[in-house]
Design a protein around this motif. Structure first.
Motif, short mmCIF file in Angstrom:
data_model
loop_
_atom_site.label_atom_id
_atom_site.label_comp_id
_atom_site.label_asym_id
_atom_site.label_seq_id
_atom_site.Cartn_x
_atom_site.Cartn_y
_atom_site.Cartn_z
N ALA A 194 18.74 23.04 -9.23
CA ALA A 194 18.29 23.74 -10.44
C ALA A 194 17.57 22.78 -11.39
N TRP A 195 18.07 21.55 -11.50
CA TRP A 195 17.43 20.56 -12.36
C TRP A 195 16.02 20.23 -11.88
N GLU A 196 15.83 20.12 -10.59
CA GLU A 196 14.49 19.82 -10.06
C GLU A 196 13.50 20.92 -10.41
N VAL A 197 13.96 22.16 -10.47
CA VAL A 197 13.10 23.27 -10.87
C VAL A 197 12.87 23.27 -12.38
N TYR A 198 13.93 22.99 -13.13
CA TYR A 198 13.87 23.11 -14.59
C TYR A 198 13.17 21.93 -15.25
N LYS A 199 13.34 20.75 -14.71
CA LYS A 199 12.84 19.53 -15.34
C LYS A 199 11.36 19.60 -15.71
N PRO A 200 10.44 20.05 -14.82
CA PRO A 200 9.03 20.08 -15.21
C PRO A 200 8.72 21.09 -16.30
N GLN A 201 9.62 22.05 -16.54
CA GLN A 201 9.38 23.10 -17.52
C GLN A 201 10.13 22.88 -18.84
N LEU A 202 10.94 21.84 -18.91
CA LEU A 202 11.81 21.64 -20.06
C LEU A 202 11.02 21.59 -21.36
N ASP A 203 9.99 20.77 -21.43
CA ASP A 203 9.22 20.64 -22.67
C ASP A 203 8.54 21.95 -23.04
N ALA A 204 8.09 22.70 -22.05
CA ALA A 204 7.41 23.97 -22.33
C ALA A 204 8.37 24.98 -22.95
N TYR A 205 9.62 25.00 -22.49
CA TYR A 205 10.59 25.94 -23.07
C TYR A 205 10.88 25.59 -24.53
N VAL A 206 10.93 24.32 -24.84
CA VAL A 206 11.12 23.92 -26.24
C VAL A 206 9.90 24.33 -27.07
N GLN A 207 8.71 24.07 -26.54
CA GLN A 207 7.50 24.42 -27.28
C GLN A 207 7.39 25.93 -27.52
N ARG A 208 7.78 26.72 -26.55
CA ARG A 208 7.73 28.18 -26.72
C ARG A 208 8.64 28.64 -27.85
N ALA A 209 9.75 27.94 -28.03
CA ALA A 209 10.65 28.29 -29.13
C ALA A 209 10.07 27.87 -30.48
N LEU A 210 9.50 26.68 -30.53
CA LEU A 210 9.02 26.14 -31.80
C LEU A 210 7.71 26.78 -32.23
N ASP A 211 6.78 26.98 -31.31
CA ASP A 211 5.49 27.59 -31.63
C ASP A 211 4.86 28.10 -30.35
N PRO A 212 5.07 29.38 -30.02
CA PRO A 212 4.55 29.91 -28.75
C PRO A 212 3.04 29.91 -28.67
N ARG A 213 2.35 29.78 -29.80
CA ARG A 213 0.89 29.74 -29.76
C ARG A 213 0.38 28.50 -29.05
N GLU A 214 1.17 27.43 -29.08
CA GLU A 214 0.78 26.17 -28.45
C GLU A 214 1.41 25.97 -27.08
N ALA A 215 2.15 26.98 -26.63
CA ALA A 215 2.89 26.83 -25.37
C ALA A 215 1.98 27.04 -24.17
N PRO A 216 2.27 26.38 -23.06
CA PRO A 216 1.52 26.65 -21.83
C PRO A 216 1.81 28.05 -21.31
N SER A 217 1.01 28.50 -20.37
CA SER A 217 1.18 29.85 -19.83
C SER A 217 2.54 29.97 -19.18
N TYR A 218 3.03 31.20 -19.14
CA TYR A 218 4.35 31.46 -18.62
C TYR A 218 4.39 31.45 -17.09
N GLY A 219 3.24 31.53 -16.46
CA GLY A 219 3.20 31.46 -15.01
C GLY A 219 3.78 32.67 -14.30
N VAL A 220 3.70 33.82 -14.96
CA VAL A 220 4.22 35.05 -14.36
C VAL A 220 3.06 36.02 -14.16
N PRO A 221 3.21 37.00 -13.27
CA PRO A 221 2.12 37.94 -13.03
C PRO A 221 1.65 38.61 -14.33
N GLY A 222 0.33 38.66 -14.54
CA GLY A 222 -0.22 39.27 -15.72
C GLY A 222 -0.43 38.32 -16.88
#
Length: 224
Positions: A194-222
């Motif tokens: 789980a850590w190997e999957v989560y580690k590359p996304q950790l900073d993005a999840y924090v950024q989405r909380a603080l300011d989603p306008r600056e967050a990278p794409s969610y990588g989901v369909p649509g």
């Protein structure tokens, strides 16, 4: 019935805990981190109130040893508890009550302390400390390596079934909080995967909380 470590990254100021047990959902009951303050593990016939008590004491200015002394003074049935802490300067403290289960011991190193109970042997916490100290990279990688080292040194007297990893950094919530609550396979490896999957996304999840306008794409369909 548990072995764990609490640790600090001197380079980033992050705190983390890794833990494993034969009991179910160990990380749901035993791990506590607070950014800028420290990390605490409360284990062995667990009292979840002791983690916040120790963190509050450190936030109020006590070092880890003093915080553990306060836990010892104020905790209920403290002879049954095992509590370990690390503070913002990397100082450590430990209380292991005389009614801790089975073989119980602890070991401390630079920015890390480990303890366990119902252990296979007395070398396990020291192996965990060495595993943390000799692993480079992100604190999450070091925590996983340390837990694996403890298991390789014997781990618990019986098979482990749950494990967890928690990391805090600057914000008011854990930036990583990963658990395997029960498995007949190796829960440490489940958390490591789980850590190997989560580690590359950790900073993005924090950024989405603080300011989603600056967050990278969610990588989901649509998602554009």
């Amino acid at each position: 019935m548990t072995f764990s470590l609490v640790a600090r990254c001197a380079d980033t100021g992050m705190f983390g805990i890794a833990i494993s047990s034969s009991s179910p959902a160990v990380a749901a009951r035993c791990v506590y981190t607070r950014a800028g303050v420290g990390a605490v593990a409360s284990q062995n016939i667990t009292d979840p109130r002791l983690g916040p008590l120790a963190l509050d004491a450190m936030q109020a200015g006590k070092n880890a040893g003093e915080a553990i002394a306060q836990v010892r003074d104020q905790g209920d049935f403290i002879d049954y508890r095992q509590v370990l802490a690390i503070d913002a300067q990397g100082r450590t403290g430990i209380h292991s009550g005389p009614n801790s289960l089975g073989i119980w011991t602890d070991a401390a190193g630079v920015d890390v302390i480990s303890a366990g109970n119902l252990l296979a042997n007395e070398t396990v916490p020291q192996a965990i400390v060495v595993g943390f100290e000799t692993t480079a990279g992100h604190i999450g990688d070091r925590l996983i390596a340390a837990l694996r080292a403890g298991l390789a040194a014997g781990g618990e007297a019986g098979p482990v079934h749950s494990a967890g990893l928690q990391i805090c950094d600057k914000v008011a919530w854990p930036v990583a909080d990963l658990r395997c609550d029960w498995t007949d396979d190796c829960p440490i490896e489940a958390v490591a995967a789980a850590w190997e999957v989560y580690k590359p996304q950790l900073d993005a999840y924090v950024q989405r909380a603080l300011d989603p306008r600056e967050a990278p794409s969610y990588g989901v369909p649509g998602d554009a």
